[in-house]
Design a protein around this motif. Structure first.
Motif, PDB file in Angstrom:
ATOM      1  N   GLY A  60     -13.472  -8.283  35.422  1.00  0.00           N
ATOM      2  CA  GLY A  60     -14.338  -9.406  35.790  1.00  0.00           C
ATOM      3  C   GLY A  60     -15.774  -8.923  35.752  1.00  0.00           C
ATOM      4  O   GLY A  60     -16.408  -8.701  36.775  1.00  0.00           O
ATOM      5  N   THR A  82     -23.208  -6.805  41.024  1.00  0.00           N
ATOM      6  CA  THR A  82     -23.293  -5.581  41.826  1.00  0.00           C
ATOM      7  C   THR A  82     -24.739  -5.077  41.942  1.00  0.00           C
ATOM      8  O   THR A  82     -25.410  -4.912  40.917  1.00  0.00           O
ATOM      9  N   ASN A 116      -9.344 -13.312  29.641  1.00  0.00           N
ATOM     10  CA  ASN A 116      -8.822 -13.190  30.992  1.00  0.00           C
ATOM     11  C   ASN A 116      -8.255 -11.768  31.094  1.00  0.00           C
ATOM     12  O   ASN A 116      -7.619 -11.297  30.136  1.00  0.00           O
ATOM     13  N   PHE A 117      -8.435 -11.100  32.222  1.00  0.00           N
ATOM     14  CA  PHE A 117      -8.010  -9.687  32.290  1.00  0.00           C
ATOM     15  C   PHE A 117      -6.502  -9.532  32.073  1.00  0.00           C
ATOM     16  O   PHE A 117      -6.036  -8.467  31.670  1.00  0.00           O
ATOM     17  N   TYR A 122     -15.007  -5.824  41.604  1.00  0.00           N
ATOM     18  CA  TYR A 122     -15.861  -6.514  42.585  1.00  0.00           C
ATOM     19  C   TYR A 122     -15.234  -7.884  42.852  1.00  0.00           C
ATOM     20  O   TYR A 122     -15.628  -8.880  42.293  1.00  0.00           O
ATOM     21  N   ASP A 145     -14.410  -2.546  33.952  1.00  0.00           N
ATOM     22  CA  ASP A 145     -14.802  -3.454  35.026  1.00  0.00           C
ATOM     23  C   ASP A 145     -13.990  -4.744  34.857  1.00  0.00           C
ATOM     24  O   ASP A 145     -14.138  -5.450  33.858  1.00  0.00           O
ATOM     25  N   ALA A 183     -13.205 -10.051  41.999  1.00  0.00           N
ATOM     26  CA  ALA A 183     -13.327 -11.096  40.983  1.00  0.00           C
ATOM     27  C   ALA A 183     -12.495 -12.335  41.298  1.00  0.00           C
ATOM     28  O   ALA A 183     -12.879 -13.444  40.932  1.00  0.00           O
ATOM     29  N   GLY A 242     -18.639 -10.230  34.520  1.00  0.00           N
ATOM     30  CA  GLY A 242     -19.797 -11.116  34.641  1.00  0.00           C
ATOM     31  C   GLY A 242     -20.781 -10.919  33.500  1.00  0.00           C
ATOM     32  O   GLY A 242     -20.409 -10.918  32.320  1.00  0.00           O
ATOM     33  N   GLU A 270     -14.342 -10.154  30.777  1.00  0.00           N
ATOM     34  CA  GLU A 270     -14.872 -11.331  31.477  1.00  0.00           C
ATOM     35  C   GLU A 270     -14.283 -12.591  30.860  1.00  0.00           C
ATOM     36  O   GLU A 270     -14.292 -12.759  29.657  1.00  0.00           O
ATOM     37  N   GLN A 271     -13.791 -13.478  31.733  1.00  0.00           N
ATOM     38  CA  GLN A 271     -13.150 -14.709  31.245  1.00  0.00           C
ATOM     39  C   GLN A 271     -14.154 -15.772  30.784  1.00  0.00           C
ATOM     40  O   GLN A 271     -13.819 -16.598  29.935  1.00  0.00           O
ATOM     41  N   ARG A 272     -15.370 -15.782  31.324  1.00  0.00           N
ATOM     42  CA  ARG A 272     -16.317 -16.857  30.974  1.00  0.00           C
ATOM     43  C   ARG A 272     -17.141 -16.445  29.743  1.00  0.00           C
ATOM     44  O   ARG A 272     -17.881 -15.448  29.784  1.00  0.00           O
ATOM     45  N   HIS A 292     -23.442 -12.541  43.238  1.00  0.00           N
ATOM     46  CA  HIS A 292     -22.327 -12.323  42.304  1.00  0.00           C
ATOM     47  C   HIS A 292     -22.350 -11.018  41.514  1.00  0.00           C
ATOM     48  O   HIS A 292     -21.310 -10.630  40.976  1.00  0.00           O
TER      49      HIS A 292
HETATM   50  C1  LIG Z   1     -18.200 -11.082  41.610  1.00  0.00           C
HETATM   51  S1  LIG Z   1     -18.400 -11.207  39.841  1.00  0.00           S
HETATM   52  C2  LIG Z   1     -18.707  -9.505  39.458  1.00  0.00           C
HETATM   53  C3  LIG Z   1     -19.365  -9.255  38.120  1.00  0.00           C
HETATM   54  C4  LIG Z   1     -19.543  -7.799  37.721  1.00  0.00           C
HETATM   55  N1  LIG Z   1     -18.317  -7.034  37.908  1.00  0.00           N
HETATM   56  C5  LIG Z   1     -20.640  -7.136  38.496  1.00  0.00           C
HETATM   57  O1  LIG Z   1     -20.292  -6.411  39.418  1.00  0.00           O
HETATM   58  O2  LIG Z   1     -21.835  -7.318  38.232  1.00  0.00           O
HETATM   59  C6  LIG Z   1     -16.712 -11.465  39.313  1.00  0.00           C
HETATM   60  C7  LIG Z   1     -16.515 -11.891  37.868  1.00  0.00           C
HETATM   61  O3  LIG Z   1     -15.116 -11.875  37.571  1.00  0.00           O
HETATM   62  C8  LIG Z   1     -14.822 -12.888  36.634  1.00  0.00           C
HETATM   63  N2  LIG Z   1     -13.380 -13.181  36.699  1.00  0.00           N
HETATM   64  C9  LIG Z   1     -12.712 -13.778  37.714  1.00  0.00           C
HETATM   65  N3  LIG Z   1     -11.394 -13.856  37.439  1.00  0.00           N
HETATM   66  C10 LIG Z   1     -11.227 -13.293  36.204  1.00  0.00           C
HETATM   67  C11 LIG Z   1     -10.092 -13.090  35.369  1.00  0.00           C
HETATM   68  N4  LIG Z   1      -8.878 -13.501  35.736  1.00  0.00           N
HETATM   69  N5  LIG Z   1     -10.271 -12.468  34.173  1.00  0.00           N
HETATM   70  C12 LIG Z   1     -11.523 -12.079  33.766  1.00  0.00           C
HETATM   71  N6  LIG Z   1     -12.640 -12.274  34.512  1.00  0.00           N
HETATM   72  C13 LIG Z   1     -12.493 -12.867  35.719  1.00  0.00           C
HETATM   73  C14 LIG Z   1     -15.733 -14.039  37.055  1.00  0.00           C
HETATM   74  O4  LIG Z   1     -15.928 -14.949  35.981  1.00  0.00           O
HETATM   75  C15 LIG Z   1     -17.005 -13.289  37.474  1.00  0.00           C
HETATM   76  O5  LIG Z   1     -17.896 -13.190  36.405  1.00  0.00           O
END
Ligand SMILES: C[S@@+](CC[C@H](N)C(=O)[O-])C[C@H]1O[C@@H](n2cnc3c(N)ncnc32)[C@H](O)[C@@H]1O
Length: 193
Positions: A53, A29, A103-104, A118, A51, A120, A55, A76-78, A27
């Motif tokens: 999403g 990068t 949420n973005f 990445y 960035d 997301a 994480g 980041e949403q979480r 998950h």
């Molecule tokens: C594949 S991970 C990449 C994390 C980080 N960009 C990295 O490269 O280390 C994708 C992330 O996007 C977040 N995400 C997914 N949909 C999203 C949204 N609508 N708004 C904000 N974050 C979101 C997920 O919770 C997850 O943490």
């Protein structure tokens, strides 16, 4: 002594609890990819890089560390992951990184110059390897988010830089020209014409 967190994936991942470390390969990068992507996005000094999403902040913090003359942001949403990103920023004393817990779609993308993505939204299509079961997933959310980002990226001025990693490219408008890619084509660098 110089900090060693930014030297290898393993040393960086030690900033996080074990459960988060175990998600890294799938998950977050990889360090080499983050450095390469950040180098393209930070080609000009003083730009705001987002960035989408973010994480636990791996791309954002590595980018900020290696390119101190640019400002790196992550949305980041979480909230749990956002919390770990903030903790890692504090611990590494990275000044030019900031994290937003939203949420973005709630962020004004006009405020940023260049973007990292990445894949997301893929978690909405993938039934295996999910980060958690705290949020709703659906094909229509994947379509909605991809379309939303596509429209926002389409509005950006010429010269906007975008890096995608493992993307299906549904969010990349045709006005973005591919200018570089990794040998396996998983990492792609785009520039708006
Ligand atoms: C594949 S991970 C990449 C994390 C980080 N960009 C990295 O490269 O280390 C994708 C992330 O996007 C977040 N995400 C997914 N949909 C999203 C949204 N609508 N708004 C904000 N974050 C979101 C997920 O919770 C997850 O943490």
């Amino acid at each position: 002594m110089r900090p060693t967190w930014f030297l290898t994936d393993a040393s960086f991942d030690w900033l996080y609890p074990e459960r988060i470390q175990q998600m890294s390969r799938r998950h977050w990068t990889p360090l080499g990819i983050a450095k390469k992507a950040a180098g393209f996005l930070a080609a000009e000094e003083g730009k705001n890089i987002l960035d989408i999403g973010s994480g636990v902040g791996k791309f954002t913090l590595i980018g900020a560390h290696y390119y101190p003359l640019s400002a790196f942001y992550g949305v980041e949403q979480r909230s749990e992951l956002h919390h770990y990103a903030l903790a890692a920023k504090e611990y590494t004393k990275t000044e030019n990184a900031a994290f937003i817990n939203l949420n973005f779609t709630q962020v004004d993308l006009a405020a940023y110059d260049h973007f990292y993505f990445y894949n997301a939204f893929f978690e909405n299509l993938d039934t295996k390897d999910r980060i958690d079961h705290q949020i709703e997933y659906s094909d229509s959310l994947y379509q909605y988010y991809s379309r939303y980002l596509y429209k926002e990226l389409d509005k950006k001025p010429a010269g906007t830089r975008l890096v995608t990693f493992h993307s299906l490219e549904d969010e990349v408008p045709p006005g973005y020209q591919l200018v570089d890619a990794s040998k396996d084509f998983l990492l792609k660098m785009w520039m708006k014409r």
